[in-house]
Scaffold this active site. Structure first.
Site, PDB file in Angstrom:
ATOM      1  N   ALA A 121      49.975  63.933  50.538  1.00 17.03           N
ATOM      2  CA  ALA A 121      51.061  63.646  51.468  1.00 17.03           C
ATOM      3  C   ALA A 121      50.571  62.718  52.566  1.00 17.03           C
ATOM      4  O   ALA A 121      49.837  63.135  53.472  1.00 17.03           O
ATOM      5  CB  ALA A 121      51.602  64.954  52.046  1.00 17.03           C
ATOM      6  N   GLY A 126      58.859  57.893  59.409  1.00 12.84           N
ATOM      7  CA  GLY A 126      58.719  56.714  60.264  1.00 12.84           C
ATOM      8  C   GLY A 126      57.952  55.567  59.625  1.00 12.84           C
ATOM      9  O   GLY A 126      57.880  54.479  60.193  1.00 12.84           O
ATOM     10  N   SER A 129      53.414  52.407  55.356  1.00 12.41           N
ATOM     11  CA  SER A 129      52.401  51.347  55.333  1.00 12.41           C
ATOM     12  C   SER A 129      51.424  51.491  56.496  1.00 12.41           C
ATOM     13  O   SER A 129      50.219  51.357  56.327  1.00 12.41           O
ATOM     14  CB  SER A 129      53.067  49.972  55.398  1.00 12.41           C
ATOM     15  OG  SER A 129      53.926  49.796  54.295  1.00 12.41           O
ATOM     16  N   ILE A 154      57.187  62.800  48.866  1.00 13.67           N
ATOM     17  CA  ILE A 154      55.987  63.405  48.279  1.00 13.67           C
ATOM     18  C   ILE A 154      56.296  63.885  46.854  1.00 13.67           C
ATOM     19  O   ILE A 154      57.081  64.820  46.635  1.00 13.67           O
ATOM     20  CB  ILE A 154      55.446  64.554  49.172  1.00 13.67           C
ATOM     21  CG1 ILE A 154      55.271  64.033  50.621  1.00 13.67           C
ATOM     22  CG2 ILE A 154      54.132  65.094  48.606  1.00 13.67           C
ATOM     23  CD1 ILE A 154      54.491  62.730  50.777  1.00 13.67           C
ATOM     24  N   GLY A 338      70.017  41.505  25.242  1.00 16.30           N
ATOM     25  CA  GLY A 338      71.411  41.168  25.537  1.00 16.30           C
ATOM     26  C   GLY A 338      72.124  42.365  26.146  1.00 16.30           C
ATOM     27  O   GLY A 338      71.548  43.086  26.966  1.00 16.30           O
ATOM     28  N   GLU A 362      52.005  53.910  46.349  1.00 14.05           N
ATOM     29  CA  GLU A 362      50.545  53.836  46.538  1.00 14.05           C
ATOM     30  C   GLU A 362      50.144  52.620  47.378  1.00 14.05           C
ATOM     31  O   GLU A 362      49.100  52.018  47.184  1.00 14.05           O
ATOM     32  CB  GLU A 362      49.862  53.806  45.168  1.00 14.05           C
ATOM     33  CG  GLU A 362      48.690  54.747  45.046  1.00 14.05           C
ATOM     34  CD  GLU A 362      49.098  56.188  44.746  1.00 14.05           C
ATOM     35  OE1 GLU A 362      50.302  56.445  44.546  1.00 14.05           O
ATOM     36  OE2 GLU A 362      48.211  57.049  44.740  1.00 14.05           O
TER      37      GLU A 362
HETATM   38  C1  FAD Z   1      59.426  57.749  44.110  1.00 12.49           C
HETATM   39  C2  FAD Z   1      58.385  57.668  45.170  1.00 12.49           C
HETATM   40  C3  FAD Z   1      57.299  58.531  45.134  1.00 12.49           C
HETATM   41  C4  FAD Z   1      56.344  58.497  46.162  1.00 12.49           C
HETATM   42  N1  FAD Z   1      55.325  59.410  46.151  1.00 12.49           N
HETATM   43  C5  FAD Z   1      54.515  59.509  47.248  1.00 12.49           C
HETATM   44  C6  FAD Z   1      53.547  60.553  47.355  1.00 12.49           C
HETATM   45  O1  FAD Z   1      53.370  61.379  46.434  1.00 12.49           O
HETATM   46  N2  FAD Z   1      52.809  60.652  48.489  1.00 12.49           N
HETATM   47  C7  FAD Z   1      52.966  59.775  49.524  1.00 12.49           C
HETATM   48  O2  FAD Z   1      52.282  59.914  50.526  1.00 12.49           O
HETATM   49  N3  FAD Z   1      53.865  58.751  49.451  1.00 12.49           N
HETATM   50  C8  FAD Z   1      54.645  58.605  48.339  1.00 12.49           C
HETATM   51  N4  FAD Z   1      55.575  57.600  48.262  1.00 12.49           N
HETATM   52  C9  FAD Z   1      55.753  56.712  49.416  1.00 12.49           C
HETATM   53  C10 FAD Z   1      55.248  55.311  49.232  1.00 12.49           C
HETATM   54  O3  FAD Z   1      53.855  55.301  49.149  1.00 12.49           O
HETATM   55  C11 FAD Z   1      55.798  54.492  50.410  1.00 12.49           C
HETATM   56  O4  FAD Z   1      57.178  54.343  50.199  1.00 12.49           O
HETATM   57  C12 FAD Z   1      55.127  53.141  50.562  1.00 12.49           C
HETATM   58  O5  FAD Z   1      53.770  53.288  50.929  1.00 12.49           O
HETATM   59  C13 FAD Z   1      55.837  52.253  51.596  1.00 12.49           C
HETATM   60  O6  FAD Z   1      56.074  52.924  52.789  1.00 12.49           O
HETATM   61  P1  FAD Z   1      57.553  52.879  53.434  1.00 12.49           P
HETATM   62  O7  FAD Z   1      58.506  53.270  52.359  1.00 12.49           O
HETATM   63  O8  FAD Z   1      57.541  53.685  54.654  1.00 12.49           O
HETATM   64  O9  FAD Z   1      57.794  51.358  53.766  1.00 12.49           O
HETATM   65  P2  FAD Z   1      57.407  50.592  55.125  1.00 12.49           P
HETATM   66  O10 FAD Z   1      56.006  50.898  55.483  1.00 12.49           O
HETATM   67  O11 FAD Z   1      58.444  50.860  56.143  1.00 12.49           O
HETATM   68  O12 FAD Z   1      57.516  49.065  54.650  1.00 12.49           O
HETATM   69  C14 FAD Z   1      58.779  48.409  54.530  1.00 12.49           C
HETATM   70  C15 FAD Z   1      58.534  46.969  54.098  1.00 12.49           C
HETATM   71  O13 FAD Z   1      57.720  46.284  55.078  1.00 12.49           O
HETATM   72  C16 FAD Z   1      56.557  45.766  54.471  1.00 12.49           C
HETATM   73  N5  FAD Z   1      55.435  45.876  55.382  1.00 12.49           N
HETATM   74  C17 FAD Z   1      55.126  46.898  56.237  1.00 12.49           C
HETATM   75  N6  FAD Z   1      54.004  46.648  56.901  1.00 12.49           N
HETATM   76  C18 FAD Z   1      53.555  45.451  56.461  1.00 12.49           C
HETATM   77  C19 FAD Z   1      52.406  44.631  56.735  1.00 12.49           C
HETATM   78  N7  FAD Z   1      51.474  45.015  57.615  1.00 12.49           N
HETATM   79  N8  FAD Z   1      52.288  43.459  56.098  1.00 12.49           N
HETATM   80  C20 FAD Z   1      53.216  43.059  55.195  1.00 12.49           C
HETATM   81  N9  FAD Z   1      54.301  43.768  54.878  1.00 12.49           N
HETATM   82  C21 FAD Z   1      54.468  44.946  55.492  1.00 12.49           C
HETATM   83  C22 FAD Z   1      56.342  46.637  53.226  1.00 12.49           C
HETATM   84  O14 FAD Z   1      55.558  45.962  52.255  1.00 12.49           O
HETATM   85  C23 FAD Z   1      57.769  46.848  52.776  1.00 12.49           C
HETATM   86  O15 FAD Z   1      58.185  45.696  52.086  1.00 12.49           O
HETATM   87  C24 FAD Z   1      56.482  57.561  47.219  1.00 12.49           C
HETATM   88  C25 FAD Z   1      57.552  56.655  47.200  1.00 12.49           C
HETATM   89  C26 FAD Z   1      58.491  56.701  46.222  1.00 12.49           C
HETATM   90  C27 FAD Z   1      59.647  55.736  46.259  1.00 12.49           C
END
Ligand code: FAD
Length: 384
Positions: A121, A126, A129, A154, A338, A362
């Site tokens: 997790a 919030g 990334s 998660i 198609g 990831e």
């Molecule tokens: C089905 C699913 C399963 C998942 N499973 C897990 C899990 O088991 N455990 C876990 O911890 N997480 C999990 N995740 C979460 C996933 O790792 C995050 O969604 C991902 O890391 C992006 O974080 P965010 O969604 O908050 O996007 P944000 O961090 O808000 O990013 C939004 C956009 O801004 C861009 N961005 C942000 N910062 C930068 C930067 N510095 N430079 C360039 N671009 C940037 C991103 O690339 C993206 O395009 C899962 C997600 C999904 C959809």
């Protein structure tokens, strides 16, 4: 690259499982969004949850190239199955690399059989990334940590009884990463799953929002014995996670390519199989070439992981290239099919819905590019 005979036999067992037991039922499970209890049960019997756990804790770990090929095979059948063992492997590697002897003995034997499932997790509502900006905090109180905060997206959270929780044990640390630790959290009072998140693909396997309200865990739950090491520990774990996601993407790409290649020979238009139309033949040529390149990059990164070197750049490149390739191949497979490519009676639309997860999960591909660029500069280029 060639695997040792016993590892090749493991991949072959998984390939057979996928062809005989997964592919015949996947469409039904997918569209009913059903948790694949029986298939996961067979995966436990095959030993898939213990692939990274060596003796004496498990039955013996396989090489990383073997591991990614198993993940690829599972994803070729159904990406959700590969997803169900991804976070679990990262947690087993974290415990193996950084855990205390007590933690290894407590968790790894049950994780190897799949009796105990684990997930990680990191992501918070919030943001995912910018991990150093996380708000989940574990404060020391006597012999316990008291956790408050929430995590989102998660995977496998309902079926996992162990969570590797990335949190701040020192929210005032500067730089922030020095205040980050990993806690091995079981489902204690104060922990709850507040929501199952609806999603485009990755069906059958849950992704949940987690809440921690004064959740108490003993100090022994700290991964390793020092606070403030969690960020670096998780970055190492994510090398495994990113290779696994690259393998999942490669499996989806392979399934989409295989289906398109077969269909292009069966379907006829203008009096000949459609592959003989240059536009379709070119598409297949490009799909096959990209797939071969993706797979080679994945296997070379996996091989380097086993040398013990830092492979954040290589894992990042594999994750970036394999996932973008899977997205392109899934789209081209829709084109080749198609109208049937858009039909829920075929598998193609599933590949098209599953592929984008690997672009985001990831660490997004934008984040991977940041990691790769930094390492290219630091290492003075590619050592090829
Ligand atoms: C089905 C699913 C399963 C998942 N499973 C897990 C899990 O088991 N455990 C876990 O911890 N997480 C999990 N995740 C979460 C996933 O790792 C995050 O969604 C991902 O890391 C992006 O974080 P965010 O969604 O908050 O996007 P944000 O961090 O808000 O990013 C939004 C956009 O801004 C861009 N961005 C942000 N910062 C930068 C930067 N510095 N430079 C360039 N671009 C940037 C991103 O690339 C993206 O395009 C899962 C997600 C999904 C959809």
């Amino acid at each position: 690259m060639v695997l040792a005979a016993e590892e090749e036999a493991i991949v072959e067992t998984v390939r057979e499982f996928v062809d005989k037991q997964v592919r015949p039922v996947v469409r039904e499970l997918e569209h009913a969004n059903t948790y694949p209890e029986d298939l996961i049960g067979t995966m436990k019997e095959i030993g898939i949850f213990g692939l990274s756990i060596p003796e004496p804790y498990g039955f013996g770990a396989v090489s990383m190239p073997c591991y990614v090929r198993v993940a690829e095979e599972l994803a070729r059948g159904w990406m959700s199955l590969a997803g169900a063992m991804g976070g679990h492997t990262v947690v087993s590697k974290l415990i193996l690399l950084f855990g205390t002897e007590d933690q290894k003995r407590l968790y790894l034997p049950r994780m190897a059989t799949g009796e105990l499932r684990a997930t990680m997790a990191l992501t918070e509502p919030g943001g995912g990334s910018d991990l150093q900006a996380m708000r989940t905090v574990a404060r020391r109180d006597g012999d316990d940590y008291v956790i408050n905060g929430s995590k989102t997206w998660i995977s496998n959270a309902r079926r996992s009884d162990l969570i590797a929780l990335l949190c701040k044990t020192d929210p005032d640390a500067d730089p922030a990463h020095k205040g980050v630790s990993i806690l091995l959290v079981e489902k204690v009072p104060g922990f709850s799953i507040s929501k199952d998140l609806p999603k485009l693909g990755y069906k059958g396997v849950e992704a949940c929002e987690l809440n921690f309200t004064d959740a108490r865990v003993p100090v022994a739950a700290l991964l390793g014995s020092d606070e403030g090491k969690g960020f670096a520990q998780m970055m190492k774990g994510l090398e495994v996670g990113r290779l696994q996601v690259a393998a999942r993407a490669t499996g989806v790409a392979r399934a989409a390519f295989d289906d398109a290649l077969r269909y292009a020979q069966d379907r006829e238009s203008f009096g000949k199989p459609i592959w003989e139309h240059q536009a379709v033949g070119n598409m297949l040529a490009e799909m096959g070439t990209k797939l071969a390149a993706a797979r080679a990059l994945l296997l070379s990164a996996a091989e380097k992981f086993d040398s013990g070197q830092r492979v954040d750049m290589e894992a990042g490149m594999a994750k970036l290239f394999c996932s973008e390739t899977a997205m392109q191949i899934a789209l081209d497979a829709v084109r080749v099919h198609g109208g049937y490519g858009y039909s829920t009676e075929y598998d193609i639309e599933r590949y098209f819905r599953d592929a984008p997860l690997m672009i985001v999960g990831e660490g997004t591909n934008e984040i991977q590019k940041g990691v790769i660029a930094k390492q290219l500069v630091k290492r003075g280029g590619l050592s090829i």
